[in-house]
Design a protein around this motif. Structure first.
Motif, PDB file in Angstrom:
ATOM      1  N   ALA A   1       1.081   4.866  -2.517  1.00  0.00           N
ATOM      2  CA  ALA A   1       0.798   6.173  -1.925  1.00  0.00           C
ATOM      3  C   ALA A   1       1.683   7.246  -2.531  1.00  0.00           C
ATOM      4  O   ALA A   1       2.808   6.983  -2.989  1.00  0.00           O
TER       5      ALA A   1
ATOM      6  N   TYR B   1      -2.788  10.338  -9.053  1.00  0.00           N
ATOM      7  CA  TYR B   1      -3.028  10.110  -7.632  1.00  0.00           C
ATOM      8  C   TYR B   1      -4.435  10.591  -7.263  1.00  0.00           C
ATOM      9  O   TYR B   1      -4.814  11.737  -7.576  1.00  0.00           O
TER      10      TYR B   1
ATOM     11  N   LEU C   1      -3.611   7.741  -3.454  1.00  0.00           N
ATOM     12  CA  LEU C   1      -3.132   6.487  -4.045  1.00  0.00           C
ATOM     13  C   LEU C   1      -3.105   6.594  -5.560  1.00  0.00           C
ATOM     14  O   LEU C   1      -3.998   7.220  -6.163  1.00  0.00           O
TER      15      LEU C   1
ATOM     16  N   LEU D   1       0.837  -1.203   0.000  1.00  0.00           N
ATOM     17  CA  LEU D   1       0.000   0.000   0.000  1.00  0.00           C
ATOM     18  C   LEU D   1       0.867   1.246   0.000  1.00  0.00           C
ATOM     19  O   LEU D   1       0.527   2.254  -0.652  1.00  0.00           O
TER      20      LEU D   1
END
Length: 400
Positions: free
Chosen positions: A54, A89, A82, A50
């Motif tokens: 990011a 993003y 993300l 994860l």
């Protein structure tokens, strides 16, 4: 028996969220919902970290939130950007918690609310100016109170110099419900709820021993958005209302005095049984002539008069409209069964009446009031003598 991943998936998808995932304790994505794969790409559930998805600026905050979750076993929420399948993003709000067996981390993602647009220096300057204007009004305008309600009717602003005159302190109502303070009846509360229908209202009422003139203005957080508040601007008009009341009393007194003067200037006198006289003095205008007509015709009917004498000896000038009214008055007298006599016409009045071009052949005129009275008395005496019901003349016996 169901496998551990199946149990975790059931536990995860039982939650009400759009983008769901299962991650290991070190942040590797193990499983993702269809919505998550659609939003971030199919590779998100293939063991990707994860933290790698990011934004670089958000990785420190993500790491701190993740460590807090593992240390305390309590749900944690944080914001993170993300990377999606296109490389952009996306700002998301993330909520994570430990699974019941503490073997994995269950998470949900939702689109983060859009950040408000930054306030420009011009907008800040305008806001400061509006604040100064409002402060100036509430500090220096004596009869003014400004107040505001939120969508639930709670005061969020209440200020103005007139609050002290009403026995209140400035800001006293803030935090209180307008329905509790002034909605003392179901009807009053219903009227207050109508303030949120989007219409600007103005009304007058009494409260705290004062008379108020109030404007009610609906408020919106955004142009075209729902009503979420009400602005009230109240003026204490007690002093002006008192002046208005005193002025009305004075006007009523003046009107009564004028009526007395008009009655005295056009007295209707019964100088003989069945003979009325109306001496007119001074300036005769259309309004006065109309009042004379109403009064004289009413007296003719009440007294059952046979003659009505209009004495114009004291009238020097009349305009063409008044002269026409006088002719109409004589005609109306005849329609009531009486005879109208005009006495004492001055030369200037006579010229005005002739200039009208009206038919004056039927107009009964006499030189003065005395001549008019003699005419009326002779006419009534002749009528009585010619009447079959009249008795014999005094000193004579009836014929055999």
């Amino acid at each position: 028996m169901e496998s551990a991943p199946s149990v975790l998936l059931g536990e995860l998808f039982a939650r009400s969220a759009d983008l769901l995932f299962i991650a290991s304790a070190d942040g590797a994505l193990l499983h993702g919902s269809g919505g998550l794969r659609e939003a971030l790409g199919p590779g998100v559930a293939g063991g990707a970290l994860l933290a790698d998805l990011a934004h670089p600026d958000d990785r420190a905050a993500l790491s701190a939130a993740w460590s807090s979750l593992l240390q305390r076993d309590e749900p944690v929420s944080f914001s993170v950007r993300l990377r999606d399948s296109g490389g952009a993003y996306r700002p998301l709000s993330c909520s994570v918690s430990r699974s019941s067996d503490r073997s994995a981390v269950l998470g949900s993602l939702r689109p983060a609310p859009a950040a408000p647009a930054p306030v420009t220096e011009d907008e800040l300057s305008t806001l400061r100016l509006k604040a100064r204007l409002l402060d100036g009004l509430v500090e220096h305008v004596d009869p003014l109170t400004i107040w505001a309600l939120d969508r639930d009717g709670i005061y969020v602003y209440h200020d103005g110099k007139s609050t002290a005159k009403a026995g209140l302190t400035r800001g006293q109502h803030v935090g209180h419900s307008v329905y509790d303070l002034y909605g003392t009846s179901p009807e009053a509360a219903a009227d207050m709820r109508q303030w949120y229908d989007g219409q600007v209202r103005r009304g007058r009422g009494e409260a705290h021993g004062a008379d108020w003139d109030t404007w009610l203005i609906p408020l919106r957080s955004e142009p075209g958005g729902p009503i979420d508040g009400v602005l009230g601007v109240s003026l204490d008009v007690s002093d002006s209302r008192l002046v208005e009341k005193e002025l009305r009393i004075q006007l009523d007194q003046i009107a009564a005095q004028q009526k007395v003067i008009r009655d005295l200037s056009t007295p209707i006198i019964e100088v003989w049984d069945g003979v009325l006289t109306l001496p007119m003095v001074g300036t005769v205008d259309s309004v006065r002539t109309a009042e004379v007509m109403d009064s004289l015709l009413a007296q003719i009917v009440e007294k059952r008069a046979r003659f009505a004498i209009l004495d114009l000896t004291g009238v020097e000038v009349v305009d063409t409209r008044v002269a026409s009214h006088l002719i109409q008055l004589i005609t109306a007298i005849r329609l009531l069964g009486a005879d109208g006599i005009v006495a004492g016409i001055k030369p200037t009045v006579a010229q005005t009446m002739v200039a009208l071009g009206l038919d004056l052949s039927q107009l009964n005129t006499q030189r003065n009031l005395r001549a008019a009275l003699n005419y009326a008395i002779r006419a009534m005496t002749s009528a009585q003598g010619a009447s079959p019901a009249a008795g014999p003349a005094p000193g004579k016996k009836p014929a055999p």
